[in-house]
Design a protein around this motif. Structure first.
Motif, PDB file in Angstrom:
ATOM      1  N   LYS A  46      34.787 -15.450  23.109  1.00 50.90           N
ATOM      2  CA  LYS A  46      35.938 -14.739  22.538  1.00 50.90           C
ATOM      3  C   LYS A  46      35.563 -13.353  22.056  1.00 50.90           C
ATOM      4  O   LYS A  46      36.390 -12.443  22.015  1.00 50.90           O
ATOM      5  N   ASP A  73      38.614 -21.244  24.825  1.00 55.38           N
ATOM      6  CA  ASP A  73      38.808 -21.583  23.416  1.00 55.38           C
ATOM      7  C   ASP A  73      39.965 -22.588  23.319  1.00 55.38           C
ATOM      8  O   ASP A  73      41.015 -22.408  23.942  1.00 55.38           O
ATOM      9  N   SER A  74      39.783 -23.656  22.534  1.00 55.97           N
ATOM     10  CA  SER A  74      40.754 -24.759  22.582  1.00 55.97           C
ATOM     11  C   SER A  74      42.156 -24.320  22.145  1.00 55.97           C
ATOM     12  O   SER A  74      43.152 -24.757  22.729  1.00 55.97           O
ATOM     13  N   GLU A  75      42.228 -23.435  21.131  1.00 57.56           N
ATOM     14  CA  GLU A  75      43.534 -22.991  20.648  1.00 57.56           C
ATOM     15  C   GLU A  75      44.264 -22.199  21.726  1.00 57.56           C
ATOM     16  O   GLU A  75      45.475 -22.345  21.917  1.00 57.56           O
ATOM     17  N   ASN A 127      35.913 -17.304  12.402  1.00 56.59           N
ATOM     18  CA  ASN A 127      36.277 -17.771  13.745  1.00 56.59           C
ATOM     19  C   ASN A 127      37.780 -17.659  13.957  1.00 56.59           C
ATOM     20  O   ASN A 127      38.242 -17.271  15.028  1.00 56.59           O
ATOM     21  N   GLU A 139      39.925 -15.497  16.597  1.00 58.64           N
ATOM     22  CA  GLU A 139      40.906 -16.155  17.476  1.00 58.64           C
ATOM     23  C   GLU A 139      42.287 -15.513  17.402  1.00 58.64           C
ATOM     24  O   GLU A 139      43.022 -15.515  18.387  1.00 58.64           O
TER      25      GLU A 139
HETATM   26 MG    MG Z   1      38.667 -22.241  18.867  1.00 56.28          MG
END
Ligand code: MG
Ligand code: NAD
Length: 416
Positions: free
Chosen positions: A137, A162-164, A250, A254
């Motif tokens: 990221k 990235d999971s989000e 983090n 994000e």
């Molecule tokens: Mg994440």
């Protein structure tokens, strides 16, 4: 799929798709290898890199036999001791990241490097029109505008790991790049912004686990030890992102990442604390409907989705979601007084220019000092603030000005 990506999902092609894995020895690097082991008919590794872990990379190379391997660090580490030799034919030094990212047989570059060190490889892959499956990221935080330019000039694409952001993308499947009816295009209306431009969205809601200090008082956080910060409640990850999750740096990275990816203005991106890490993020559309993407916390699914997007592949490697067993899902506001780093990062994102790069470099430098024991965890926001107050106004229009801002921020944090 069109021209530049022709090698990726060609109808009728029987060859597995070539993937370059940068950061093969890390947490995401290992996750990617577990996912790929279940899809050898679809994908193969053609290049792999690591920083200094000679033995770790040698193991991965023995397993996958990529045609290219490279170690970025000039001082590789090995169980065999200081004299261990890098195998003949391997690339060495930071240039190997660009060589791997531009490997002619790679249609997809999975960038799982940690930190701003991953930016050059992202840009190099995009210059060759490749898909970047992006875990790194920091590439988008430091060089969002450069990445945007590389995509528009060369036709590559960025798909988040990235999971989000994978969740946000999954909530918006079929809507990416589709202008709002009657509003956009040559007839008038603002052009779509972002790498994966999204119209008709009222709000992006990014979830945060809250990290190990979610319920700690401000006084208790002030005395937190490194070991406390390394105990993440729901995810097992590399050390840098684990510290970032404890400080909420983090989440700041994000929010900037979401802005660069989807082109949604900052005042329409929100963070909510969700300790169970089951809802990976949500999108509120302009009619008021909200979509959420859910599942057990595993990075295997976002990695697989970034490889297969826009398709889904049959896969049973990720534990099945059991709504009853997962229990109660809860949501809380962020305690900004206890976690000032989040607000500092969002403000840096809003200022633009070199400010996001300064925020990122100051954070990287502060986290390195926390990990080596020379800075207490609680001093991270102060160190970042010191760097931002001095350097946030620096220009950030090109690579060299961003590098200068990055270096200035690191210097300030070293002296902090
Ligand atoms: Mg994440
Ligand atoms: P990690 O520390 O476990 O692994 C990092 C990898 O990058 C290693 O292979 C290392 O050798 C390599 N590397 C480190 N510095 C390098 C350098 N200067 N040059 C070249 N290679 C270098 O980190 P991770 O947890 O796997 O995270 C990787 C990236 O993915 C980060 O940007 C992180 O924010 C992001 N991410 C990670 C997770 C996770 O679950 N771990 C989840 C979401 C996003």
């Amino acid at each position: 799929m069109s021209g530049a990506h022709g090698t990726r999902h060609d109808a009728g092609s029987t060859l597995p798709i070539g993937v370059a894995l940068l950061g093969a020895t890390g947490s995401i690097g290992h996750t990617a290898q577990r996912v790929m082991a279940r899809h050898r008919d679809r994908f193969r590794f053609v290049a792999m890199t690591a920083n200094g872990d000679l033995d770790g990379l040698a193991e991965a190379v023995a397993e996958w036999k990529p045609s290219y391997a490279g170690l970025a660090s000039p001082t590789p580490r090995s169980r065999a001791g200081a004299g261990a030799q890098v195998p003949a034919g391997w690339g060495t030094g930071p240039g190997c990241l660009v060589e791997a990212a531009q490997h002619p047989d790679a249609a997809i570059v999975l960038n799982a490097i940690v930190g701003a060190a991953g930016l050059d490889a992202t840009l190099a892959a995009l210059e060759k029109g490749k898909r970047v499956a992006l875990a790194n990221k920091e590439s988008l935080v430091v060089g969002g505008a450069l990445v945007q330019r590389a995509v528009s000039e060369h036709g590559g694409e960025v798909i988040p790991v990235d999971s989000e952001h994978s969740a946000l993308l999954q909530c918006c499947a079929g809507r990416i790049g589709v202008p709002k009816a009657g509003a956009a295009g040559a007839a008038g209306g603002a052009p779509l912004q972002g790498l994966l431009p999204l119209a008709g969205v009222r709000r992006l809601i990014i979830t945060a686990s809250g990290g190990p200090f979610r319920t700690w008082s401000t006084e208790r956080i002030a005395a937190a030890k490194l070991d406390d910060a390394l105990q993440h409640p729901t995810w097992s990850m590399g050390r840098k992102i684990t510290i970032d999750s404890a400080s909420l740096a983090n989440k700041a990275l994000e929010v900037i990442e979401a802005h660069v990816l989807f082109g949604v203005p900052y005042d329409r991106i929100e963070v909510v604390v969700h300790p169970q890490s089951i809802v990976h993020s949500m999108v509120e559309f302009e009619d008021g409907s909200v979509m959420a993407q859910m599942g057990v916390p595993s990075m295997e699914l976002p990695v697989l989705y970034a490889l297969s997007y826009p398709e889904r592949l049959e896969d049973d490697g990720v534990p099945r979601f059991d709504p009853v067993a997962s229990g109660t899902l809860t949501f809380e506001p962020v305690r900004h007084d206890a976690f000032p780093t989040l607000g500092l990062g969002i403000a840096a994102g809003k200022s633009g220019g070199a400010a996001p790069a300064v925020f990122n470099a100051a954070n990287e430098s502060a986290v390195a000092r926390v990990l080596d024991g020379s800075l207490p965890f609680s001093m991270i926001p102060g160190a970042i603030e010191a760097a931002l107050s001095r350097h946030a106004g620096l220009p950030g229009d090109d690579k060299s000005s961003l590098l200068a801002a990055d270096a200035a921020a690191r210097q300030t944090v070293q002296e902090f």
